[in-house]
Design an enzyme around this catalytic site. Structure first.
Site, mmCIF file in Angstrom:
data_model
loop_
_atom_site.group_PDB
_atom_site.id
_atom_site.type_symbol
_atom_site.label_atom_id
_atom_site.label_comp_id
_atom_site.label_asym_id
_atom_site.label_seq_id
_atom_site.Cartn_x
_atom_site.Cartn_y
_atom_site.Cartn_z
ATOM 1 C CG HIS A 195 31.982 39.142 34.822
ATOM 2 N ND1 HIS A 195 32.295 39.374 33.506
ATOM 3 C CD2 HIS A 195 32.462 37.905 35.106
ATOM 4 C CE1 HIS A 195 32.935 38.322 33.019
ATOM 5 N NE2 HIS A 195 33.058 37.417 33.975
ATOM 6 C CB VAL A 217 36.464 16.701 54.335
ATOM 7 C CG1 VAL A 217 35.356 15.999 55.120
ATOM 8 C CG2 VAL A 217 36.960 17.933 55.088
ATOM 9 C CE LYS A 263 28.621 31.502 27.951
ATOM 10 N NZ LYS A 263 27.811 32.674 27.770
ATOM 11 N NE ARG A 293 33.585 28.702 31.447
ATOM 12 C CZ ARG A 293 34.265 28.234 30.408
ATOM 13 N NH1 ARG A 293 34.424 26.934 30.243
ATOM 14 N NH2 ARG A 293 34.793 29.055 29.530
ATOM 15 C CB SER A 316 31.533 31.274 34.101
ATOM 16 O OG SER A 316 30.210 31.645 33.865
ATOM 17 C CB CYS A 321 60.240 37.678 32.544
ATOM 18 S SG CYS A 321 61.445 36.680 31.666
ATOM 19 C CB CYS A 337 62.417 33.387 30.359
ATOM 20 S SG CYS A 337 62.923 33.212 32.081
HETATM 21 C C1 LIG Z 1 37.864 29.289 32.278
HETATM 22 C C2 LIG Z 1 37.173 30.014 33.396
HETATM 23 C C3 LIG Z 1 37.002 31.388 33.322
HETATM 24 C C4 LIG Z 1 36.387 32.076 34.363
HETATM 25 N N1 LIG Z 1 36.336 33.428 34.315
HETATM 26 C C5 LIG Z 1 35.819 34.120 35.372
HETATM 27 C C6 LIG Z 1 35.826 35.527 35.364
HETATM 28 O O1 LIG Z 1 36.341 36.156 34.443
HETATM 29 N N2 LIG Z 1 35.248 36.192 36.405
HETATM 30 C C7 LIG Z 1 34.687 35.517 37.448
HETATM 31 O O2 LIG Z 1 34.156 36.168 38.350
HETATM 32 N N3 LIG Z 1 34.709 34.172 37.497
HETATM 33 C C8 LIG Z 1 35.267 33.455 36.486
HETATM 34 N N4 LIG Z 1 35.302 32.092 36.519
HETATM 35 C C9 LIG Z 1 34.661 31.401 37.626
HETATM 36 C C10 LIG Z 1 35.472 31.342 38.913
HETATM 37 O O3 LIG Z 1 36.806 31.024 38.650
HETATM 38 C C11 LIG Z 1 34.852 30.273 39.780
HETATM 39 O O4 LIG Z 1 33.479 30.525 39.925
HETATM 40 C C12 LIG Z 1 35.459 30.256 41.161
HETATM 41 O O5 LIG Z 1 36.856 30.147 41.100
HETATM 42 C C13 LIG Z 1 34.903 29.122 41.960
HETATM 43 O O6 LIG Z 1 35.504 29.114 43.218
HETATM 44 P P1 LIG Z 1 35.241 27.976 44.225
HETATM 45 O O7 LIG Z 1 35.859 28.426 45.509
HETATM 46 O O8 LIG Z 1 33.806 27.631 44.217
HETATM 47 O O9 LIG Z 1 35.965 26.702 43.626
HETATM 48 P P2 LIG Z 1 37.476 26.226 43.678
HETATM 49 O O10 LIG Z 1 38.411 27.322 43.447
HETATM 50 O O11 LIG Z 1 37.590 25.058 42.769
HETATM 51 O O12 LIG Z 1 37.671 25.776 45.173
HETATM 52 C C14 LIG Z 1 37.144 24.577 45.683
HETATM 53 C C15 LIG Z 1 38.164 23.975 46.599
HETATM 54 O O13 LIG Z 1 37.597 22.916 47.310
HETATM 55 C C16 LIG Z 1 38.586 21.976 47.553
HETATM 56 N N5 LIG Z 1 37.950 20.712 47.908
HETATM 57 C C17 LIG Z 1 37.116 19.972 47.125
HETATM 58 N N6 LIG Z 1 36.734 18.879 47.789
HETATM 59 C C18 LIG Z 1 37.304 18.929 49.021
HETATM 60 C C19 LIG Z 1 37.264 18.060 50.165
HETATM 61 N N7 LIG Z 1 36.543 16.957 50.184
HETATM 62 N N8 LIG Z 1 38.004 18.425 51.252
HETATM 63 C C20 LIG Z 1 38.745 19.563 51.253
HETATM 64 N N9 LIG Z 1 38.795 20.392 50.192
HETATM 65 C C21 LIG Z 1 38.073 20.089 49.095
HETATM 66 C C22 LIG Z 1 39.345 21.941 46.265
HETATM 67 O O14 LIG Z 1 40.647 21.424 46.448
HETATM 68 C C23 LIG Z 1 39.349 23.406 45.854
HETATM 69 O O15 LIG Z 1 40.512 24.077 46.246
HETATM 70 C C24 LIG Z 1 35.883 31.370 35.479
HETATM 71 C C25 LIG Z 1 36.047 29.992 35.546
HETATM 72 C C26 LIG Z 1 36.707 29.320 34.524
HETATM 73 C C27 LIG Z 1 36.914 27.850 34.637
#
Ligand SMILES: Cc1cc2nc3c(=O)[nH]c(=O)nc-3n(C[C@H](O)[C@H](O)[C@H](O)COP(=O)(O)OP(=O)(O)OC[C@H]3O[C@@H](n4cnc5c(N)ncnc54)[C@H](O)[C@@H]3O)c2cc1C
Ligand SMILES: Cc1cc2nc3c(=O)[nH]c(=O)nc-3n(C[C@H](O)[C@H](O)[C@H](O)COP(=O)(O)OP(=O)(O)OC[C@H]3O[C@@H](n4cnc5c(N)ncnc54)[C@H](O)[C@@H]3O)c2cc1C
Lengths: 407, 475
Positions: B64, B187, B264, B325, B351, B416, B451
């Site tokens: 974005h 953790v 939205k 999200r 998001s 594919c 596939c």
């Molecule tokens: C439908 C959807 C559409 C989106 N579209 C976009 C987009 O187009 N563009 C954009 O920029 N963003 C988009 N986002 C947002 C983006 O995907 C997220 O903001 C981002 O992936 C968040 O990353 P994160 O590392 O915070 O979370 P996560 O990827 O969830 O990582 C957190 C990690 O922490 C681990 N964890 C949790 N608790 C523990 C613990 N106690 N010990 C060890 N590990 C732990 C979990 O296993 C997980 O792997 C979208 C999100 C969604 C749901």
């Protein structure tokens, strides 16, 4: 590397191999078959059980045996069969781009025969909701897993549900049971035909409405009854989605060939000529699965038209499209061939559901050409063949021909 | 540098870190990578058996510009900065990005009336190149749009990106630059202390001076482990449909809905893999594991998608999935430093976390310094070039020179997606090998095509297992 051959056949399944054998034997020149898998033979290679006709001495053939025989026949006739070689796209009207471990090629041909087969729609394409666990297969993947790994439960699970009611669902049940997997139930939208599945319970008029479990599948939710109102859960760690074929039409579409509605395969005339000059299509690519002998017969039939082309016969023009009524799902799923030319041709019709003594109709530009009541019942897993006179009276200068059914 | 998946964690001095980042999503991985630029002992710790296995694998994959962020928020700033940082990083490391630009399509008078306000908002977010399109201009750019499109706001720069390669690139570069990655290592308890916090996992205990919570949906639960209760994460589910590559010609831009009082709406966007994506839904739930799709959700998407791009519904569906999200009831990120605890919470990355990831990492680095972490001098990171999964860029199966060097790159296994045995082998022997077939799919696309494994599933699994056995054997 650029090369030229006389006939390039894409796909070494029963259809492609039969076409190549016939063409090579008829002196069509250099006939080359491309197969992307490491072994030639197509789907029968994975169907380790009888059901593929008989050999010269009348002994029943299983799939692998049938595949080996088809490959041998093509080679003996003088065709070249190259495996591990993928046709990936078109570089010209009759020129294909090819990727192989030996490098990239551009193969030009005087005629191209597409025989790329069909595959089963996976869970996602069927829009089955729920989680995304491991243990979700199609019959194709199941059979290949068994072929590759034998009966190891870590690969196919212990308790399976089979979705579908076609003969291929029976193949899936047999494969699972032979691999020592308990088949909990067969779930089919169609009315239950208990006898078809031996001791396995059949849930007729039912759909799998959700997949459950994270990591590994733990069960499927099933909806059944009128209006599909009752829901219950079947515990299982594997679900096999069977049937629901879609032609492997990637090259056909990339060539710009129009697809026949209903079949989703390229439309051809009765000589298997597509809309593009010099390009033919045969086998399951046309409409999903028919028995191997049907695919092979199409491969043999196409040879005459290919040779005609090589000898300079012009590509026909002014063929009319044939199809089932457009729009919402009617009693018929598809009809082939999708193009009618001057040569009378039998029509292959596949019903969408069981039809008892239906009236089949043929119309062109809205005008009725024919109405005939058929005796007996049509089943959704089998095609009916209508003799060539069914298409008599079609105006080759007119609009699309529609084949319909009334119950 | 090391990657561990099984067995006890390293003990003694090897289990003592300057910083432990918990959560190897796109955000945690970006933070670990940024910290790797300093002479610090850093660990990235993840509960799942692979990086990017949470929300980061299941988004809409859009880079974005931040044109529609709430001006003045931390999110608005980090998305804007993150956009530039990630664009440059993608260029440098080979993450596929396509700057297609977005069109916000107005389907009624109310939406049309909203477009100038959105242009103004974009301007306040530093985005000055938006333009209004008439119905006719719109139609010439997107000829397959359904009837009734009245006007559009064009937003140049909005891009599509590969989210899987992004997370993997960060984590790989972090590991190659000296970070320890411990997978399958949730953790479960934190015993805050001075000078070390002790992190209790099922595989043993880690000690660290500083701690970063990048736990995504579980950031609130992790906060609770250190005794903080600043916010609650409410999962907001987004279901998505991915259409066949044959749909790709139907759409040229990212088609965004005009946000309005009635919710939205969904977007339609090409993916870098050459598919077309439709979604997401927005459903507030209370189950943080509810990543399933629903019949109603999918039917609703098809209905909305069919209005925007009718021909889309004639194409086959390749995949359906859902992501969650991390909503926290506030229109901003919840990033907070707790100097007394030498602890930073990176919560509420809703998001836009993929886009903002590198900027979030920079911001967190600053917060850690505020918490007393001596960063030391900067040094260059290990060099990195990621395998390309994007359709718009050269793929191995079309690379004559590569195939001549190594014929395995001419052996297509997944037909594919045209994934070659060479690519699968490379992924299986990479710095962070996949933990399973899904991880392999995210690295190569094998089994991810139309596939879904019908023809290649058995072969791909055989390659995976052959390799796993080989790895066991050499251990
Ligand atoms: C439908 C959807 C559409 C989106 N579209 C976009 C987009 O187009 N563009 C954009 O920029 N963003 C988009 N986002 C947002 C983006 O995907 C997220 O903001 C981002 O992936 C968040 O990353 P994160 O590392 O915070 O979370 P996560 O990827 O969830 O990582 C957190 C990690 O922490 C681990 N964890 C949790 N608790 C523990 C613990 N106690 N010990 C060890 N590990 C732990 C979990 O296993 C997980 O792997 C979208 C999100 C969604 C749901
Ligand atoms: C589970 C199952 C059970 C069956 N049981 C029976 C039975 O008992 N008896 C019976 O008669 N029939 C049976 N059939 C049907 C029979 O297998 C098919 O009718 C037959 O294989 C169709 O032949 P084909 O040549 O059209 O396609 P296929 O056999 O599918 O061959 C197509 C070939 O093309 C190759 N190909 C595709 N694209 C490319 C490309 N781009 N480049 C290179 N190569 C390509 C594929 O790898 C494949 O090998 C069964 C089918 C299935 C799925």
């Amino acid at each position: 590397m650029n090369r030229t051959v006389d006939v390039l056949v894409v796909g070494a399944g029963p259809a492609g191999l039969a076409a190549a054998a016939r063409l090579a034997a008829a002196g069509a020149g250099r006939v080359e078959v491309l197969e992307r898998e490491l072994d030639a033979g197509g789907i029968p290679r994975h169907c380790a059980r009888p059901g593929f006709g008989a050999d010269a001495r009348g002994r029943p053939l299983d799939g692998p045996g049938y595949a080996r025989r088809s490959v041998r026949a093509a080679l003996r006739a003088g065709a070249t069969v190259r495996t591990g070689v993928s046709a990936t796209g078109w570089a010209g009207p009759l020129t294909l781009d090819v990727t192989a471990p030996t490098g990239l090629e551009r193969v030009r041909a005087r005629a191209v025969v597409l025989a790329t087969g069909a595959r089963e729609r996976p869970r996602s394409a069927r829009l089955v909701p729920g989680s995304r666990p491991a243990g979700v297969l199609t019959t194709g993947e199941l059979q290949r897993l068994v072929l590759r790994f034998g009966a190891r439960p870590e690969h196919i699970g212990r308790r399976a549900v089979v979705v579908g009611g076609d003969p291929v669902a029976r193949a899936a049940v047999r494969t699972l049971r032979a691999a020592g997997v308990e088949v909990v139930a067969v779930v089919t939208e169609h009315p239950a035909r208990r006898t078809a599945f031996g001791a396995v319970p059949v849930l007729g008029g039912a759909v799998v409405s959700e997949l459950l479990g994270r990591g590994r599948l733990t069960g499927v939710a099933v909806r059944s009854g009128a209006g599909r109102t009752t829901r219950h859960t079947l515990r299982c760690d594997t679900v096999v989605f069977t049937g629901d074929w879609i032609p492997d039409h990637e090259l056909a579409r990339a060539c710009g060939l129009p697809l026949a509605p209903g079949t989703r395969g390229p439309a051809t005339d009765s000589a298997f000529r597509t809309a593009a000059a010099g390009v033919f299509a045969v086998g399951n690519l046309l409409r999903g699965v028919e028995p191997a002998v049907v695919a092979a017969a199409e491969g043999r039939t196409v040879a005459a038209a290919v040779i005609g082309l090589l000898e300079g016969r012009p590509w026909p023009e002014g063929r009319v499209p044939v199809g089932v009524p457009a729009g919402s799902v009617g009693p018929l799923r598809w009809v082939t061939p999708g193009l009618l030319g001057p040569v009378a041709a039998p029509l292959l019709v596949r019903p969408e559901r069981r039809l008892v003594r239906p009236v089949l109709t043929v119309t062109q530009d809205g005008a009725p050409l024919r109405r005939v009541r058929l005796n007996g019942a049509l089943a959704p897993w089998r095609s009916v063949r209508l003799p060539p006179w069914w298409a008599h009276g079609v105006d080759l200068g007119g609009g699309p021909v529609v084949v319909g059914a009334e119950e | 540098m090391s990657v561990t998946r099984t067995g006890p964690l390293p003990a003694g001095a090897d289990a003592t870190y300057d910083v432990v980042v918990v959560g190897a999503g796109v955000v945690g991985s970006a933070i670990a990578r940024t910290l790797a630029r300093h002479p610090l002992r850093v660990a990235l710790v993840e509960a799942a058996n692979d990086v990017g296995d949470g929300t980061s694998k299941a988004n809409t994959a859009i880079l974005h510009t931040g044109f529609d962020a709430l001006p003045g928020t931390l999110e608005a700033r980090l998305v804007r900065e993150g956009y530039h940082l990630l664009s440059a990083y993608a260029q440098e490391t080979g993450i596929p990005v396509e700057p297609l630009g977005a069109l916000l399509v107005a389907w009624d008078e109310q939406q049309r009336a909203a477009l100038p306000r959105l242009a103004e908002k974009a301007q306040r977010n530093g985005h000055r190149t938006t333009g209004l399109l008439t119905a006719a201009e719109l139609r010439s750019r997107e000829p397959h749009l359904g009837p009734g499109a009245l006007a559009a706001l064009e937003v140049p720069g909005e891009s599509v990106i590969c989210p899987w390669t992004t997370t993997l690139a960060y984590a790989t570069q972090a590991v190659r630059s000296g970070v320890d990655l411990h997978l399958d290592c949730r953790v479960e308890k934190v015993r805050p202390g001075d000078p070390y916090h002790r992190l209790v996992t099922r595989r043993g205990v880690l000690r660290t001076r500083h701690l970063v919570n990048a736990c995504g949906l579980h950031a609130d639960a992790f906060d609770a482990l250190v005794g903080r209760e600043d916010f609650t994460v409410t999962p907001r589910r987004g279901q998505l449909l991915v259409f066949d590559k044959f749909a790709r010609d139907l759409v040229r831009h990212i088609l965004l809905p005009v946000p309005g009082p009635l919710g939205k709406g969904v977007l339609i966007a090409p993916t870098v893999y050459g598919n077309v994506m439709l979604g997401p839904t927005a459903e507030d739930l209370d189950d943080k594991t509810a990543t399933g799709t629903t019949a109603e959700g999918l039917a609703g998407l098809r209905e909305q998608g069919g209005r925007i791009l009718p021909a889309l519904l004639d194409e086959e569906v390749t995949a359906v999935y859902a992501g969650l999200r991390a909503a926290t009831g506030q229109e901003d990120y919840r990033i907070a430093a707790h100097p007394g605890l030498r602890y930073v919470t990176v919560g509420g990355i809703r998001s836009t976390g993929l886009t903002a990831s590198l900027a979030i990492a920079e911001h967190v680095r600053g917060l850690l310094a505020d918490c007393g972490l001596g960063l030391g001098p900067e040094r260059p990171l290990a060099r990195l070039r990621m395998p390309n999964l994007g359709e718009a860029f050269p793929r191995p199966y079309r690379d004559a020179r590569l195939i001549a060097r190594d014929p395995e790159f001419g052996a297509i296994v997944c037909h594919c997606e045209r994934v070659t045995r060479g690519e699968i082998r490379a992924a299986l022997t990479s710095t962070i090998p996949p933990g399973g077939l899904d991880g392999l799919r995210r690295r190569t696309r094998a089994r991810g095509g139309r596939c879904q494994g019908h023809s290649c599933g058995a072969e791909v699994r055989a390659l995976f297992e052959e390799h796993a056995e080989h790895r066991e054997g050499t251990r």
